[in-house]
Enzyme design. Structure first.
Site, PDB file in Angstrom:
ATOM      1  N   PHE A  39      36.343  56.532  38.259  1.00 17.68           N
ATOM      2  CA  PHE A  39      37.601  57.245  37.980  1.00 17.68           C
ATOM      3  C   PHE A  39      37.897  57.194  36.480  1.00 17.68           C
ATOM      4  O   PHE A  39      38.130  58.216  35.844  1.00 17.68           O
ATOM      5  CB  PHE A  39      38.753  56.648  38.808  1.00 17.68           C
ATOM      6  CG  PHE A  39      40.091  57.230  38.456  1.00 17.68           C
ATOM      7  CD1 PHE A  39      40.270  58.608  38.354  1.00 17.68           C
ATOM      8  CD2 PHE A  39      41.186  56.404  38.215  1.00 17.68           C
ATOM      9  CE1 PHE A  39      41.503  59.152  38.003  1.00 17.68           C
ATOM     10  CE2 PHE A  39      42.424  56.941  37.875  1.00 17.68           C
ATOM     11  CZ  PHE A  39      42.572  58.312  37.762  1.00 17.68           C
ATOM     12  N   ASN A 102      40.677  44.574  50.866  1.00 19.73           N
ATOM     13  CA  ASN A 102      39.242  44.712  51.178  1.00 19.73           C
ATOM     14  C   ASN A 102      38.396  43.645  50.491  1.00 19.73           C
ATOM     15  O   ASN A 102      37.487  43.072  51.102  1.00 19.73           O
ATOM     16  CB  ASN A 102      38.749  46.113  50.789  1.00 19.73           C
ATOM     17  CG  ASN A 102      39.304  47.183  51.719  1.00 19.73           C
ATOM     18  OD1 ASN A 102      39.533  46.913  52.902  1.00 19.73           O
ATOM     19  ND2 ASN A 102      39.535  48.375  51.210  1.00 19.73           N
ATOM     20  N   GLY A 105      39.083  40.299  52.059  1.00 17.02           N
ATOM     21  CA  GLY A 105      38.431  40.249  53.374  1.00 17.02           C
ATOM     22  C   GLY A 105      36.947  39.945  53.223  1.00 17.02           C
ATOM     23  O   GLY A 105      36.376  39.152  53.976  1.00 17.02           O
ATOM     24  N   ARG A 109      34.899  36.622  54.514  1.00 22.35           N
ATOM     25  CA  ARG A 109      33.734  36.691  55.403  1.00 22.35           C
ATOM     26  C   ARG A 109      32.540  35.930  54.833  1.00 22.35           C
ATOM     27  O   ARG A 109      31.875  35.190  55.550  1.00 22.35           O
ATOM     28  CB  ARG A 109      33.352  38.160  55.655  1.00 22.35           C
ATOM     29  CG  ARG A 109      32.188  38.347  56.622  1.00 22.35           C
ATOM     30  CD  ARG A 109      31.895  39.815  56.904  1.00 22.35           C
ATOM     31  NE  ARG A 109      31.406  40.542  55.757  1.00 22.35           N
ATOM     32  CZ  ARG A 109      30.146  40.496  55.306  1.00 22.35           C
ATOM     33  NH1 ARG A 109      29.246  39.764  55.924  1.00 22.35           N
ATOM     34  NH2 ARG A 109      29.790  41.194  54.243  1.00 22.35           N
ATOM     35  N   ALA A 117      41.836  40.483  38.457  1.00 23.08           N
ATOM     36  CA  ALA A 117      42.304  40.913  37.144  1.00 23.08           C
ATOM     37  C   ALA A 117      43.752  41.371  37.304  1.00 23.08           C
ATOM     38  O   ALA A 117      44.027  42.530  37.577  1.00 23.08           O
ATOM     39  CB  ALA A 117      41.430  42.050  36.626  1.00 23.08           C
ATOM     40  N   TYR A 148      51.648  50.632  39.112  1.00 20.58           N
ATOM     41  CA  TYR A 148      50.707  49.658  38.532  1.00 20.58           C
ATOM     42  C   TYR A 148      51.289  48.243  38.632  1.00 20.58           C
ATOM     43  O   TYR A 148      50.661  47.335  39.184  1.00 20.58           O
ATOM     44  CB  TYR A 148      50.460  50.028  37.068  1.00 20.58           C
ATOM     45  CG  TYR A 148      49.447  49.159  36.361  1.00 20.58           C
ATOM     46  CD1 TYR A 148      48.080  49.264  36.634  1.00 20.58           C
ATOM     47  CD2 TYR A 148      49.855  48.249  35.376  1.00 20.58           C
ATOM     48  CE1 TYR A 148      47.147  48.485  35.945  1.00 20.58           C
ATOM     49  CE2 TYR A 148      48.924  47.475  34.694  1.00 20.58           C
ATOM     50  CZ  TYR A 148      47.570  47.594  34.984  1.00 20.58           C
ATOM     51  OH  TYR A 148      46.656  46.818  34.306  1.00 20.58           O
ATOM     52  N   LYS A 152      49.987  45.457  41.284  1.00 20.53           N
ATOM     53  CA  LYS A 152      49.363  44.214  40.825  1.00 20.53           C
ATOM     54  C   LYS A 152      50.142  42.994  41.319  1.00 20.53           C
ATOM     55  O   LYS A 152      49.563  41.944  41.598  1.00 20.53           O
ATOM     56  CB  LYS A 152      49.304  44.200  39.293  1.00 20.53           C
ATOM     57  CG  LYS A 152      48.318  45.191  38.702  1.00 20.53           C
ATOM     58  CD  LYS A 152      46.881  44.696  38.840  1.00 20.53           C
ATOM     59  CE  LYS A 152      45.912  45.575  38.062  1.00 20.53           C
ATOM     60  NZ  LYS A 152      44.524  45.111  38.156  1.00 20.53           N
ATOM     61  N   GLN A 165      46.620  30.959  53.895  1.00 16.01           N
ATOM     62  CA  GLN A 165      46.285  31.208  55.292  1.00 16.01           C
ATOM     63  C   GLN A 165      44.821  30.934  55.624  1.00 16.01           C
ATOM     64  O   GLN A 165      44.503  30.484  56.712  1.00 16.01           O
ATOM     65  CB  GLN A 165      46.578  32.682  55.620  1.00 16.01           C
ATOM     66  CG  GLN A 165      47.576  32.868  56.743  1.00 16.01           C
ATOM     67  CD  GLN A 165      47.906  34.344  56.909  1.00 16.01           C
ATOM     68  OE1 GLN A 165      48.502  34.957  56.018  1.00 16.01           O
ATOM     69  NE2 GLN A 165      47.531  34.923  58.036  1.00 16.01           N
TER      70      GLN A 165
HETATM   71  P1  NAD Z   1      39.193  50.651  32.889  1.00 14.09           P
HETATM   72  O1  NAD Z   1      39.996  51.812  33.339  1.00 14.09           O
HETATM   73  O2  NAD Z   1      38.244  50.865  31.755  1.00 14.09           O
HETATM   74  O3  NAD Z   1      38.379  50.023  34.086  1.00 14.09           O
HETATM   75  C1  NAD Z   1      38.755  50.092  35.429  1.00 14.09           C
HETATM   76  C2  NAD Z   1      37.531  50.455  36.247  1.00 14.09           C
HETATM   77  O4  NAD Z   1      37.881  50.484  37.640  1.00 14.09           O
HETATM   78  C3  NAD Z   1      36.976  51.835  35.901  1.00 14.09           C
HETATM   79  O5  NAD Z   1      35.582  51.766  35.725  1.00 14.09           O
HETATM   80  C4  NAD Z   1      37.354  52.692  37.117  1.00 14.09           C
HETATM   81  O6  NAD Z   1      36.472  53.765  37.331  1.00 14.09           O
HETATM   82  C5  NAD Z   1      37.322  51.657  38.216  1.00 14.09           C
HETATM   83  N1  NAD Z   1      38.139  52.017  39.382  1.00 14.09           N
HETATM   84  C6  NAD Z   1      39.396  52.500  39.400  1.00 14.09           C
HETATM   85  N2  NAD Z   1      39.812  52.687  40.656  1.00 14.09           N
HETATM   86  C7  NAD Z   1      38.784  52.312  41.464  1.00 14.09           C
HETATM   87  C8  NAD Z   1      38.590  52.284  42.869  1.00 14.09           C
HETATM   88  N3  NAD Z   1      39.553  52.686  43.720  1.00 14.09           N
HETATM   89  N4  NAD Z   1      37.409  51.841  43.349  1.00 14.09           N
HETATM   90  C9  NAD Z   1      36.410  51.440  42.523  1.00 14.09           C
HETATM   91  N5  NAD Z   1      36.543  51.460  41.181  1.00 14.09           N
HETATM   92  C10 NAD Z   1      37.714  51.882  40.659  1.00 14.09           C
HETATM   93  O7  NAD Z   1      40.229  49.498  32.525  1.00 14.09           O
HETATM   94  P2  NAD Z   1      39.995  48.027  31.954  1.00 14.09           P
HETATM   95  O8  NAD Z   1      40.810  47.918  30.728  1.00 14.09           O
HETATM   96  O9  NAD Z   1      38.579  47.716  31.892  1.00 14.09           O
HETATM   97  O10 NAD Z   1      40.716  47.163  33.071  1.00 14.09           O
HETATM   98  C11 NAD Z   1      39.988  46.418  34.041  1.00 14.09           C
HETATM   99  C12 NAD Z   1      40.966  45.586  34.860  1.00 14.09           C
HETATM  100  O11 NAD Z   1      41.672  44.684  34.016  1.00 14.09           O
HETATM  101  C13 NAD Z   1      42.009  46.420  35.594  1.00 14.09           C
HETATM  102  O12 NAD Z   1      42.224  45.874  36.866  1.00 14.09           O
HETATM  103  C14 NAD Z   1      43.240  46.250  34.736  1.00 14.09           C
HETATM  104  O13 NAD Z   1      44.414  46.378  35.495  1.00 14.09           O
HETATM  105  C15 NAD Z   1      43.065  44.855  34.183  1.00 14.09           C
HETATM  106  N6  NAD Z   1      43.784  44.669  32.924  1.00 14.09           N
HETATM  107  C16 NAD Z   1      43.298  45.206  31.759  1.00 14.09           C
HETATM  108  C17 NAD Z   1      44.017  45.025  30.591  1.00 14.09           C
HETATM  109  C18 NAD Z   1      43.532  45.558  29.272  1.00 14.09           C
HETATM  110  O14 NAD Z   1      44.220  45.401  28.274  1.00 14.09           O
HETATM  111  N7  NAD Z   1      42.381  46.166  29.155  1.00 14.09           N
HETATM  112  C19 NAD Z   1      45.241  44.315  30.603  1.00 14.09           C
HETATM  113  C20 NAD Z   1      45.699  43.825  31.818  1.00 14.09           C
HETATM  114  C21 NAD Z   1      44.958  43.989  32.969  1.00 14.09           C
END
Ligand code: NAD
Ligand code: UDP
Length: 314
Positions: A39, A102, A105, A109, A117, A148, A152, A165
């Protein structure tokens, strides 16, 4: 046949943070399964790993169940920039909540350790500064950022309920603004926006008066903290703040980027988006104590590497 250390699943592995984490784990000799629905991530981010015998790429959406056998899970799948997570807010909440269910889960398992994250956004627009993990936050549950933030927060709830649990070995990391090479150039986040604007000679768009603050952590520092956190004993669940505690105003960041790129861009001021937090800086006392970790890279050093990545991109 060569045996690898352990089998590790990285969801969101083709994204910005995920690709750096995969790189680090592959180099350490782990058997890495990178899962992504592309995405916001892309194959280019992990193309250099595709030939490695201990790296595997799988297209999958975490909102659907997954059956694989692994020892550790890093759950990073979720769009992270406001532009991307607000594009399809319902899907954003689903990704955080159904994705957590998911992956938890799966962890249950196969009895895998699982790291979430999470984000500084769980603190919302904080009334306590800097933010310690004990602060419960100040989040608007119905605003544009809620898909968001609340997604989270709910994922954190699920992690701790699975712990209570089902006795899962969980690690909840609250990540503060992180930047570096492979950030999406058009994702609207402040570091990528300012660098791209500066390199193109376009106006630098500061939202509000630029007096709002953020603390920026370089990606390598964050990945180091992830790996250390995963290696902690079962009792260390977090949440643990991970980030750099040196605070800058957004205006300072704009001026630094202009100076470092030698750009002639001017700064222009645009309206502050709704619910944009006015200040943010992690209290990282806990990370220092439990992970023996603190960020090593100063902002200008990290910006240098990031600017050179974006120059190459252009
Ligand atoms: P990013 O958008 O580059 O990476 C997120 C990845 O998740 C992407 O590759 C996207 O394709 C994939 N993705 C999204 N929805 C998905 C789904 N339903 N199934 C499978 N893949 C999916 O962002 P990032 O900066 O690399 O962030 C990674 C994680 O770290 C995220 O969970 C984000 O919330 C968390 N985070 C990042 C920051 C930051 O500053 N970069 C700060 C706080 C939290
Ligand atoms: N910001 C800005 N100009 C931009 C992009 C962002 O002034 O072109 C501001 C934004 O309003 C926020 C800060 O920079 O106050 C950090 O924004 P980002 O989207 O990077 O992350 P978050 O708000 O989630 O911390």
């Amino acid at each position: 046949m060569k045996h690898f250390n352990k089998r590790v699943l990285v969801t969101g592995g083709a994204g910005f943070l995920g690709s750096h984490l995969c790189e680090r784990l592959v180099a350490a000799g782990d058997d890495v399964l990178c899962l992504d629905n592309f995405f916001t991530g892309n194959k280019q981010n992990i193309a250099h790993l595709l030939g490695e015998p201990n790296f595997e790429l799988m297209r999958h959406d975490v909102t659907f169940p997954l059956y694989v056998e692994v020892d550790e899970i890093y759950n990073l799948a979720c769009p992270a920039s406001p532009v991307h997570y607000q594009f399809d807010p319902v899907q954003t909440t689903k990704t955080s909540v159904h994705g957590a269910i998911n992956m938890l889960g799966l962890a249950k398992r196969v009895r895998a350790k699982i790291l979430q994250a999470s984000t500084s956004e769980v603190y919302g627009d904080p009334k306590v500064h800097p933010q310690p993990e004990s602060y419960w936050g100040h989040v608007n549950p119905i605003g544009f950022r809620a898909c968001y933030d609340e997604g989270k927060r709910c994922a954190e709830t699920l992690f701790f309920d699975y712990r209570r649990q089902h006795g899962l070995n969980i690690k909840v990391a609250r990540i503060f603004n992180t930047y570096g090479p492979r950030m999406h150039p058009n994702d609207g986040r402040v570091v990528s926006n300012f660098i791209m604007q500066a390199l193109r000679g376009e106006p630098i768009t500061v939202y509000g008066d630029g007096g709002q603050t953020r603390s920026f952590c370089y990606v390598d520092d964050l990945v180091e903290a992830f790996v250390r956190f995963m290696a902690t004993e079962d009792a260390v669940t977090g949440p643990i703040n991970l980030g750099n505690s040196t605070e800058f105003t957004i205006l300072q960041l704009a001026e630094t980027v202009i100076r470092m790129t030698g750009s002639r861009s001017e700064i222009i001021f645009e309206p502050l988006p709704q619910d944009d937090p006015m200040q943010r800086k992690p209290d990282i006392t806990l990370a220092k104590k439990l992970l023996d970790w603190q960020p090593a890279k100063a902002l200008e050093e990290g910006l240098e590497q990031t600017i050179s990545y974006f120059r190459g991109h252009l």
